[in-house]
Structure formats: C-alpha cells, structure tokens
Design a protein around this motif. Structure first.
Motif, PDB file in Angstrom:
ATOM      1  N   ILE A 120       0.845  -1.210   0.000  1.00 40.78           N
ATOM      2  CA  ILE A 120       0.000   0.000   0.000  1.00 40.78           C
ATOM      3  C   ILE A 120       0.878   1.256   0.000  1.00 40.78           C
ATOM      4  O   ILE A 120       0.628   2.202  -0.761  1.00 40.78           O
ATOM      5  N   ALA A 121       1.917   1.268   0.850  1.00 37.13           N
ATOM      6  CA  ALA A 121       2.796   2.450   0.960  1.00 37.13           C
ATOM      7  C   ALA A 121       3.551   2.705  -0.339  1.00 37.13           C
ATOM      8  O   ALA A 121       3.728   3.854  -0.756  1.00 37.13           O
ATOM      9  N   GLU A 122       4.000   1.628  -0.984  1.00 39.29           N
ATOM     10  CA  GLU A 122       4.701   1.758  -2.268  1.00 39.29           C
ATOM     11  C   GLU A 122       3.748   2.309  -3.339  1.00 39.29           C
ATOM     12  O   GLU A 122       4.091   3.231  -4.085  1.00 39.29           O
ATOM     13  N   ALA A 123       2.511   1.769  -3.379  1.00 40.22           N
ATOM     14  CA  ALA A 123       1.504   2.244  -4.350  1.00 40.22           C
ATOM     15  C   ALA A 123       1.109   3.687  -4.066  1.00 40.22           C
ATOM     16  O   ALA A 123       0.835   4.465  -4.997  1.00 40.22           O
ATOM     17  N   ASP A 124       1.095   4.063  -2.766  1.00 47.01           N
ATOM     18  CA  ASP A 124       0.774   5.443  -2.381  1.00 47.01           C
ATOM     19  C   ASP A 124       1.840   6.410  -2.907  1.00 47.01           C
ATOM     20  O   ASP A 124       1.513   7.489  -3.424  1.00 47.01           O
ATOM     21  N   ALA A 125       3.111   6.007  -2.793  1.00 51.18           N
ATOM     22  CA  ALA A 125       4.208   6.838  -3.328  1.00 51.18           C
ATOM     23  C   ALA A 125       4.102   6.955  -4.850  1.00 51.18           C
ATOM     24  O   ALA A 125       4.451   7.993  -5.429  1.00 51.18           O
ATOM     25  N   GLU A 126       3.618   5.897  -5.490  1.00 54.74           N
ATOM     26  CA  GLU A 126       3.457   5.890  -6.950  1.00 54.74           C
ATOM     27  C   GLU A 126       2.148   6.551  -7.396  1.00 54.74           C
ATOM     28  O   GLU A 126       1.896   6.665  -8.599  1.00 54.74           O
ATOM     29  N   LYS A 127       1.288   6.944  -6.421  1.00 50.72           N
ATOM     30  CA  LYS A 127      -0.038   7.544  -6.697  1.00 50.72           C
ATOM     31  C   LYS A 127      -0.924   6.608  -7.529  1.00 50.72           C
ATOM     32  O   LYS A 127      -1.633   7.047  -8.432  1.00 50.72           O
ATOM     33  N   ASN A 128      -0.880   5.321  -7.184  1.00 51.94           N
ATOM     34  CA  ASN A 128      -1.625   4.312  -7.941  1.00 51.94           C
ATOM     35  C   ASN A 128      -2.824   3.838  -7.113  1.00 51.94           C
ATOM     36  O   ASN A 128      -2.748   2.885  -6.337  1.00 51.94           O
ATOM     37  N   ASP A 129      -3.974   4.521  -7.279  1.00 55.59           N
ATOM     38  CA  ASP A 129      -5.172   4.230  -6.485  1.00 55.59           C
ATOM     39  C   ASP A 129      -5.732   2.826  -6.719  1.00 55.59           C
ATOM     40  O   ASP A 129      -6.229   2.179  -5.795  1.00 55.59           O
ATOM     41  N   GLU A 130      -5.666   2.361  -7.949  1.00 56.61           N
ATOM     42  CA  GLU A 130      -6.214   1.043  -8.277  1.00 56.61           C
ATOM     43  C   GLU A 130      -5.431  -0.069  -7.578  1.00 56.61           C
ATOM     44  O   GLU A 130      -5.998  -1.032  -7.061  1.00 56.61           O
ATOM     45  N   LYS A 131      -4.106   0.100  -7.553  1.00 58.80           N
ATOM     46  CA  LYS A 131      -3.242  -0.870  -6.869  1.00 58.80           C
ATOM     47  C   LYS A 131      -3.529  -0.879  -5.359  1.00 58.80           C
ATOM     48  O   LYS A 131      -3.542  -1.939  -4.722  1.00 58.80           O
ATOM     49  N   ILE A 132      -3.783   0.297  -4.804  1.00 57.19           N
ATOM     50  CA  ILE A 132      -4.109   0.408  -3.375  1.00 57.19           C
ATOM     51  C   ILE A 132      -5.411  -0.337  -3.076  1.00 57.19           C
ATOM     52  O   ILE A 132      -5.488  -1.145  -2.146  1.00 57.19           O
ATOM     53  N   ARG A 136       7.863   4.274   5.814  1.00 53.57           N
ATOM     54  CA  ARG A 136       8.757   5.253   5.188  1.00 53.57           C
ATOM     55  C   ARG A 136       9.744   4.608   4.219  1.00 53.57           C
ATOM     56  O   ARG A 136      10.032   5.155   3.156  1.00 53.57           O
ATOM     57  N   VAL A 137      10.251   3.441   4.576  1.00 56.32           N
ATOM     58  CA  VAL A 137      11.154   2.725   3.661  1.00 56.32           C
ATOM     59  C   VAL A 137      10.397   2.305   2.399  1.00 56.32           C
ATOM     60  O   VAL A 137      10.924   2.426   1.284  1.00 56.32           O
ATOM     61  N   SER A 138       9.142   1.861   2.568  1.00 57.61           N
ATOM     62  CA  SER A 138       8.327   1.500   1.397  1.00 57.61           C
ATOM     63  C   SER A 138       8.090   2.705   0.483  1.00 57.61           C
ATOM     64  O   SER A 138       8.141   2.588  -0.741  1.00 57.61           O
ATOM     65  N   ASN A 139       7.822   3.863   1.113  1.00 61.98           N
ATOM     66  CA  ASN A 139       7.623   5.090   0.324  1.00 61.98           C
ATOM     67  C   ASN A 139       8.852   5.408  -0.518  1.00 61.98           C
ATOM     68  O   ASN A 139       8.738   5.670  -1.728  1.00 61.98           O
ATOM     69  N   TYR A 140      10.031   5.394   0.106  1.00 65.61           N
ATOM     70  CA  TYR A 140      11.267   5.734  -0.621  1.00 65.61           C
ATOM     71  C   TYR A 140      11.662   4.643  -1.607  1.00 65.61           C
ATOM     72  O   TYR A 140      12.298   4.931  -2.625  1.00 65.61           O
ATOM     73  N   ARG A 141      11.245   3.407  -1.323  1.00 68.54           N
ATOM     74  CA  ARG A 141      11.464   2.338  -2.309  1.00 68.54           C
ATOM     75  C   ARG A 141      10.613   2.606  -3.548  1.00 68.54           C
ATOM     76  O   ARG A 141      11.064   2.427  -4.677  1.00 68.54           O
ATOM     77  N   GLY A 142       9.364   3.050  -3.333  1.00 71.27           N
ATOM     78  CA  GLY A 142       8.490   3.401  -4.457  1.00 71.27           C
ATOM     79  C   GLY A 142       9.045   4.553  -5.279  1.00 71.27           C
ATOM     80  O   GLY A 142       8.894   4.591  -6.501  1.00 71.27           O
ATOM     81  N   LEU A 143       9.720   5.489  -4.583  1.00 77.66           N
ATOM     82  CA  LEU A 143      10.333   6.650  -5.269  1.00 77.66           C
ATOM     83  C   LEU A 143      11.725   6.331  -5.821  1.00 77.66           C
ATOM     84  O   LEU A 143      12.318   7.149  -6.526  1.00 77.66           O
ATOM     85  N   LYS A 144      12.257   5.141  -5.447  1.00 72.41           N
ATOM     86  CA  LYS A 144      13.611   4.698  -5.830  1.00 72.41           C
ATOM     87  C   LYS A 144      14.705   5.672  -5.350  1.00 72.41           C
ATOM     88  O   LYS A 144      15.740   5.827  -5.979  1.00 72.41           O
ATOM     89  N   ASP A 145      14.464   6.305  -4.193  1.00 74.82           N
ATOM     90  CA  ASP A 145      15.444   7.210  -3.596  1.00 74.82           C
ATOM     91  C   ASP A 145      16.111   6.467  -2.429  1.00 74.82           C
ATOM     92  O   ASP A 145      15.738   6.612  -1.264  1.00 74.82           O
TER      93      ASP A 145
END
Length: 460
Positions: A74-86, A299-308
C-alpha cells in the motif's frame, strides 16, 4: 556522521509512530486489564490466564505478522499515486486476513491437548482450557481488524486504528468488570468473564474501524466495488509470499517467549506468575518499538516506491537512533523500579496470598533487571525487521530470526532455567541472547542490502 540529518526526521517519525504505539499499547492494555482483574482472584487464576494467553500469543503473532505484508504494498503504491493498486491490495489483503483468522481459531482450539503434555500444574490447566476457547475465538476479529489497520498504515494514516482500539478498551473494561466479579445483575464468571470481555471488545474494535474508515474521505473510495470475481490468484500469491515469512519471523520470537512461559510453569505457579508480570511490562515497552517498526516499514516502502535509496537509508537510520534513545530510557526505568512494579499486579491485602506474593515479587524483580538489559536489543531487532519489510526483503530475515531465537536463545533458556540455580532468571538470559543475536545480524543484513541498492541505482 552528521547527526542533524537524522534528528531532523524525528518529528515526522514520531508523528507516524505515536498513534501506532498508543494503538499497540491499547492491545496490550486488554491483556493488562485481564491480568490486573484476574490477579485479584488469586495466583492460580493469574497463572491460568498466563498459560492460556501463551497459546493466544502464538496465534496472534501469525495473524499480525502475516497482515504486515499489506502495508509495504500500500505504501509503495501510495508513493506511486496508484489508487487502483491500493484498492486491489486492500481487498485481497482483507480477504486473506478473514480466512487466516478463522484458520488460527480452529488451530488453537485443536492444539489445547498440548497443555496436558507440558508438565503444567493441574489446577492451572483446568482453568485455562475454557478460557482458551473464548479468547481464541476473539482472534477472528483481531486478524480482520489487522487487515484494516495495515491498509490505513500503508497510507500513513496511523490514527484511526488507535481510535478503534481505545473505544474497544472502554467496552473491554466494562464487560470484564461486570462479568469477572458479577456486579449489576451480571453472572460472576471469573476468568471466563475476562475471556468474554475480550471477545466482545474485539468484535466492537472491527465494527468501530469499519465505520470510521468507510465514512472517511481518505478511505471511502477504496471500499467500493468489492466482488469475488475481482480476486486474482497472482495478487493473493504476492501478498502470501511477503506475508508468510513475515508471520514466521513474528512467530519465532513469540514462540520463544511462549516457551519461556511454559518453562517457567514447569518451575511452579509462582515462577509462572512472576514471568507473566515481567512479560506484561516488557511487552508494553515492546509496543513502542513496534510503533517505530511500522514507521520504518511505511517510510522505507515510500522511498522504495520513489527509488530514492540514499534518503531511504537516512530515514531508516533516524528511526533506529530514536528507538535506541527511547529503549535506553525504558531500561533505566526498569532498573530503578524493578522492586516496586510487581506489586501493581498482585492483591497485597490478601493475607492468604502473602507467601506466594513475596516469592512472585522476588522472582519478577530479577526478571525485570534482565528485561532492562534487553530493551535495546528487542527494540532494534523489530525496527530493523520493519525496515527490511519495507524493502520487501523477508526470506533471509526469516532464517536469521529462526537461528537467533531457536539455535541461540532457546537452548540457553532451557539449560540455565532447568539445570542451574538461576531458574526463571536463567530463562530470561536466554531471551536476551536470542534478541541480541537477531538485532545484530538483521542490522548487518539491512546495511548490506541498502548499500547494494544504492550502488545499483548509481550505476543505472
């Protein structure tokens, strides 16, 4: 090392962590209320609740561990702004949690005969058996609740589960009081009353959570159009592949602490009651670490989604640092108050319990000194595990936790507890050894993995 790059993250980390911490303490409060109210009935009743909860902890660890797989996706999809995946992850995750809750309930009820093989006091086993039936049933709503909670956590909305848990605690205290002691026309049911109070409060917890989220503007769009036709085997498999090793990680640790309860029980009911007191207090501080673990996972999932990955390392290390600081504080608190805290769990006015109480306090105070030492190890291992889950790295950590707890920790607990004068204190020294091994090797795993990700990203 530039300390300010880590400390500047403290504010947001705490903002995410404190509702999880308070929520997890709310879960623990249900156990504390049971222990406090049942403790007034006598040491046999307290030991029975301890033995019963040892089975429940195992089931709960599987459910909670598995459900954590929902948050990174969910956190990774949230960083990617992918509502359907969420939305899809939420629906699949909730379905899996419901099935798992039912399976865990049946598993625990079928496992009850194991008590007869565990060399536990007969009076304790007799009281624990019906208690287990009811509290095992309460795990169905607990695991369903986890499906909602992990979904909300993945969207960095950590407050709503806290609200639901505390509303449930109000319900729990009321029903515990009237059903244990038989007041205001309710039947006097003793420890069965405690179990029924837990069941009612946990059902209400799911009802509260569903209502709060379905009427919230952030969540309600994800509640629409649930049909079984949308369920895809590939998505179920993806969640299970992350959830199963996560469940095993939590199971290995909880099973070690459960083995400590059983080993303490084989030393006598006072050792078991002392173990339960120390475990309740250590579990309360552990909930704070779990709050930081969830924060690390989000937070790690978010930055993984952003690849930072460089910022990912900074954020993770800031959470590790704040965890060490908080756990040092708890360790100091345990050292200062180790002789006082056990009194809070016992009926000190009952003269018939005086001899038992004196022995329980003596044992529990020693256990709290060992718990003071392992605060940092326990906090670090669970927070680093959270960061690794955020990286969706779960299989190697599963093996690390197994070796740490069952190849290192348990043999030490067994030998020192059963074959030396240390008794219950020896059992807890084994816990310390297992937790310290886990913390060390999980941190090495995280460091190596993140360095590799940074190098690969730079080369790319």
């Amino acid at each position: 090392m530039n300390l300010s790059q880590y400390t500047k993250e403290f504010s947001y980390n705490l903002q995410l962590a404190y509702p999880v911490i308070l929520g997890m303490l709310g879960h623990t409060l249900i156990g504390i209320v049971d222990n406090f109210m049942v403790g007034n009935l006598g040491s046999t009743e307290l030991a029975a609740v301890s033995l019963g909860n040892s089975f429940i902890f195992i089931g709960m660890s599987l459910g909670i561990g598995f459900s954590t797989a929902i948050t990174p996706f969910i956190a990774e999809a949230d960083a990617e702004k992918n509502d359907e995946k969420i939305r899809t992850t939420f629906h699949h995750g909730l379905l899996l949690c419901t099935i798992l809750g039912l399976a865990i309930f049946l598993l625990i009820v079928l496992a009850k005969p194991i008590m007869g093989l565990m060399n536990q006091p007969e009076a304790v086993v007799r009281l624990a058996s019906p208690y287990i039936d009811w509290v095992a049933f309460s795990l169905i709503p607990v695991v369903i609740f986890q499906g909602y909670k992990q979904f909300a956590d993945g969207l960095s909305q950590t407050k709503y589960s806290m609200y639901a848990i505390y509303l449930a605690n109000v319900v729990h205290v009321f029903f515990n009081y009237v059903l244990i002691y038989g007041v205001w026309g309710f039947p006097k049911l003793g420890i069965i009353g405690a179990a029924l109070g837990t069941v009612i409060s946990r059902i209400m917890m799911v009802v509260f959570m569903h209502y709060i989220m379905k009427h919230n503007v952030t969540f309600k769009r994800y509640f629409k159009n649930f049909t079984f036709e949308e369920i895809k085997k590939s998505i179920l498999k993806k969640i299970i592949n992350l959830g199963f090793p996560s469940a095993m990680q939590m199971l290995f640790e909880v099973a070690l602490f459960t083995a400590a309860i059983w080993l303490s029980g084989s030393l006598g009911k006072n050792s078991q009651a002392a173990n339960q007191i120390a475990l309740t207090l250590a579990s309360s501080t552990f909930m704070v670490a779990i709050g930081f673990s969830v924060t690390a996972m989000i937070r790690v999932s978010n930055y993984r989604g952003l690849k930072d990955y460089k910022e990912l390392i900074v954020v993770a290390k800031s959470i590790f640092l704040i965890t060490i600081m908080v756990e040092l504080f708890f360790g100091t608190l345990f050292v200062i108050s180790h002789n006082f805290l056990p009194h809070l769990f016992l009926n000190m006015t009952d003269s018939t319990q005086q001899l038992d109480n004196t022995e329980i306090i003596l044992i529990a105070s020693k256990l709290l000194l060992v718990a003071a030492v392992f605060q940092i190890s326990d906090g670090m291992q669970v927070v680093v595990l959270g960061a690794l889950r955020g990286l969706q790295d779960v299989k190697i950590p599963m093996y690390i936790t197994f070796v740490a707890y069952w190849i290192v920790g348990f043999p030490i607990s067994y030998f020192l507890g059963k074959h030396t004068e240390l008794g219950a204190t020896g059992i807890w020294i084994g816990l310390l050894a297992g937790l310290t091994s886990a913390a060390l090797f999980l941190y090495i795993r995280f460091t190596r993995l993140t360095k590799k990700l940074v190098l690969e990203n730079d080369n790319f």
